[in-house]
Design a protein around this motif. Structure first.
Motif, PDB file in Angstrom:
ATOM      1  N   LEU A  73      17.336   7.949   4.860  1.00 27.37           N
ATOM      2  CA  LEU A  73      15.874   8.032   4.771  1.00 27.37           C
ATOM      3  C   LEU A  73      15.322   7.091   3.702  1.00 27.37           C
ATOM      4  N   THR A  74      15.975   7.035   2.556  1.00 25.98           N
ATOM      5  CA  THR A  74      15.506   6.146   1.492  1.00 25.98           C
ATOM      6  C   THR A  74      15.649   4.686   1.894  1.00 25.98           C
ATOM      7  N   GLY A  75      16.770   4.354   2.516  1.00 21.54           N
ATOM      8  CA  GLY A  75      16.967   2.983   2.976  1.00 21.54           C
ATOM      9  C   GLY A  75      15.926   2.568   4.001  1.00 21.54           C
ATOM     10  N   LEU A  76      15.637   3.454   4.949  1.00 22.47           N
ATOM     11  CA  LEU A  76      14.622   3.157   5.964  1.00 22.47           C
ATOM     12  C   LEU A  76      13.240   3.018   5.330  1.00 22.47           C
ATOM     13  N   TRP A  77      12.952   3.852   4.335  1.00 20.30           N
ATOM     14  CA  TRP A  77      11.652   3.796   3.661  1.00 20.30           C
ATOM     15  C   TRP A  77      11.457   2.459   2.949  1.00 20.30           C
ATOM     16  N   LEU A  78      12.499   1.975   2.295  1.00 23.42           N
ATOM     17  CA  LEU A  78      12.407   0.692   1.597  1.00 23.42           C
ATOM     18  C   LEU A  78      12.335  -0.475   2.584  1.00 23.42           C
ATOM     19  N   ILE A  79      13.177  -0.431   3.592  1.00 20.94           N
ATOM     20  CA  ILE A  79      13.228  -1.536   4.554  1.00 20.94           C
ATOM     21  C   ILE A  79      11.938  -1.635   5.367  1.00 20.94           C
ATOM     22  N   SER A  80      11.307  -0.497   5.621  1.00 17.06           N
ATOM     23  CA  SER A  80      10.107  -0.491   6.462  1.00 17.06           C
ATOM     24  C   SER A  80       8.844  -0.918   5.719  1.00 17.06           C
ATOM     25  N   TRP A  81       8.949  -1.196   4.422  1.00 21.87           N
ATOM     26  CA  TRP A  81       7.761  -1.527   3.644  1.00 21.87           C
ATOM     27  C   TRP A  81       6.999  -2.736   4.194  1.00 21.87           C
ATOM     28  N   PRO A  82       7.654  -3.833   4.576  1.00 21.51           N
ATOM     29  CA  PRO A  82       6.885  -4.959   5.134  1.00 21.51           C
ATOM     30  C   PRO A  82       6.055  -4.564   6.356  1.00 21.51           C
ATOM     31  N   LEU A  83       6.576  -3.676   7.193  1.00 22.58           N
ATOM     32  CA  LEU A  83       5.817  -3.221   8.358  1.00 22.58           C
ATOM     33  C   LEU A  83       4.660  -2.322   7.937  1.00 22.58           C
ATOM     34  N   ARG A  84       4.919  -1.414   6.999  1.00 21.80           N
ATOM     35  CA  ARG A  84       3.858  -0.519   6.536  1.00 21.80           C
ATOM     36  C   ARG A  84       2.778  -1.283   5.780  1.00 21.80           C
ATOM     37  N   LYS A  85       3.197  -2.359   5.128  1.00 19.51           N
ATOM     38  CA  LYS A  85       2.272  -3.145   4.315  1.00 19.51           C
ATOM     39  C   LYS A  85       1.276  -3.932   5.166  1.00 19.51           C
ATOM     40  N   ARG A  86       1.625  -4.186   6.417  1.00 19.21           N
ATOM     41  CA  ARG A  86       0.729  -4.939   7.294  1.00 19.21           C
ATOM     42  C   ARG A  86      -0.616  -4.242   7.470  1.00 19.21           C
ATOM     43  N   LYS A  87      -0.601  -2.913   7.406  1.00 22.01           N
ATOM     44  CA  LYS A  87      -1.847  -2.164   7.564  1.00 22.01           C
ATOM     45  C   LYS A  87      -2.838  -2.466   6.440  1.00 22.01           C
ATOM     46  N   ALA A  88      -2.336  -2.959   5.317  1.00 24.19           N
ATOM     47  CA  ALA A  88      -3.199  -3.204   4.158  1.00 24.19           C
ATOM     48  C   ALA A  88      -4.060  -4.445   4.319  1.00 24.19           C
ATOM     49  N   GLY A  89      -3.714  -5.323   5.255  1.00 19.29           N
ATOM     50  CA  GLY A  89      -4.510  -6.523   5.470  1.00 19.29           C
ATOM     51  C   GLY A  89      -4.193  -7.628   4.478  1.00 19.29           C
ATOM     52  N   GLY A  90      -5.087  -8.608   4.410  1.00 19.52           N
ATOM     53  CA  GLY A  90      -4.879  -9.775   3.556  1.00 19.52           C
ATOM     54  C   GLY A  90      -4.954  -9.451   2.077  1.00 19.52           C
ATOM     55  N   LEU A  91      -4.292 -10.271   1.273  1.00 24.93           N
ATOM     56  CA  LEU A  91      -4.230 -10.059  -0.172  1.00 24.93           C
ATOM     57  C   LEU A  91      -5.529 -10.495  -0.844  1.00 24.93           C
ATOM     58  N   LEU A  92      -6.095  -9.592  -1.654  1.00 24.65           N
ATOM     59  CA  LEU A  92      -7.265  -9.915  -2.462  1.00 24.65           C
ATOM     60  C   LEU A  92      -6.869 -10.262  -3.896  1.00 24.65           C
ATOM     61  N   LEU A  93      -5.891  -9.511  -4.426  1.00 29.33           N
ATOM     62  CA  LEU A  93      -5.455  -9.746  -5.805  1.00 29.33           C
ATOM     63  C   LEU A  93      -4.051  -9.187  -6.003  1.00 29.33           C
ATOM     64  N   PHE A 174       0.889   2.506   0.575  1.00 30.98           N
ATOM     65  CA  PHE A 174      -0.400   1.917   0.926  1.00 30.98           C
ATOM     66  C   PHE A 174      -1.450   3.015   0.918  1.00 30.98           C
ATOM     67  N   ILE A 175      -2.500   2.825   0.111  1.00 31.59           N
ATOM     68  CA  ILE A 175      -3.582   3.801   0.000  1.00 31.59           C
ATOM     69  C   ILE A 175      -4.863   3.148   0.508  1.00 31.59           C
TER      70      ILE A 175
END
Length: 239
Positions: A73-93, A174-175
């Motif tokens: 579960l921990t490995g999947l949580w870390l590895i999946s971060w790039p996919l989960r991060k896509r929901k955050a959109g473009g970088l502002l800062l 991601f919040i």
């Protein structure tokens, strides 16, 4: 029962040290809130500490299942971060590493040492039972657990605070802006950002405090004003 009292003493020392450190760096109000949020997780830790009593009934299988589940579960949580991060959109800062990240990084380095010691001890113990396959499996899973824990903490320490189009990224989470009700800067600790948000679950905290890099404070404040509906200081009472 000696382990139980030892656990209680350890938790007391951790809470006390944590309170003093946070109070010194982020203020007493933040420290008091953090203690309140930490207590439920300490109870979870107590429940985990009681697992050895189950081992006498189920044998090493219970520990093996726990180790394997945690690693996966921990490995999947870390590895999946790039996919989960896509929901955050473009970088502002990219605000860089916060005080929390730096503390976690050093804790992670200590955990690496602990994992290395446990690996060495476990390897030595295997020489006493070279032909016991169940012992090899149990020891391997235990070693994997401690190294995964070290990887997790170090990874959190290397993570950065990012403000993006759709929300905030912090500690591999991601919040969304929609979950943030309001924000304010601690009066006596101007680099400490406190955000009131809608928790995902009832028992989770509704306030999050982050000590941000001083050089990024004004830029962060401007982005928050644009992205969060309510502005400080009237929208958030900090006590």
């Amino acid at each position: 029962m000696a382990w139980f009292f030892g656990y209680i003493i350890f938790i007391g020392l951790v809470l006390g040290a944590g309170y003093l450190i946070v109070a010194r760096t982020m203020g007493q109000p933040v420290a008091k809130r953090n203690i309140g949020y930490a207590l439920p997780w300490m109870l979870v830790g107590l429940a985990i500490a009681l697992i050895p009593t189950l081992v006498t009934l189920g044998g090493p299988t219970i520990w093996n299942s726990f180790y394997l589940t945690y690693v996966i579960l921990t490995g999947l949580w870390l590895i999946s971060w790039p996919l989960r991060k896509r929901k955050a959109g473009g970088l502002l800062l990219n605000a860089g590493r916060t005080w929390h990240n730096k503390c976690l990084f050093w804790i992670g380095l200590v955990e690496v040492v602990v994992a290395a010691i446990i690996t060495w001890i476990s390897w030595v113990s295997l020489t006493d039972f070279p032909n016991a396959s169940n012992t090899v499996v149990h020891t391997s899973l235990k070693i994997a657990f401690w190294w995964m824990l070290a990887i997790l903490i170090v990874s959190l320490g290397l993570n950065r605070l990012e403000l993006r189009e759709n929300g905030l990224c912090f500690l591999y989470n991601f919040i969304p802006w929609q979950r943030m009700k309001s924000y304010a800067w601690e009066t006596n600790y101007p680099n400490t950002l406190t955000i009131r948000l809608q928790p995902r679950m009832v028992f989770l905290p509704g306030i999050m405090s982050i000590r941000v890099p001083e050089a990024q404070r004004d830029r962060i404040d401007q982005i928050l004003k644009d992205c969060i509906s309510f502005s400080p200081p009237d929208s958030l009472a900090l006590s």
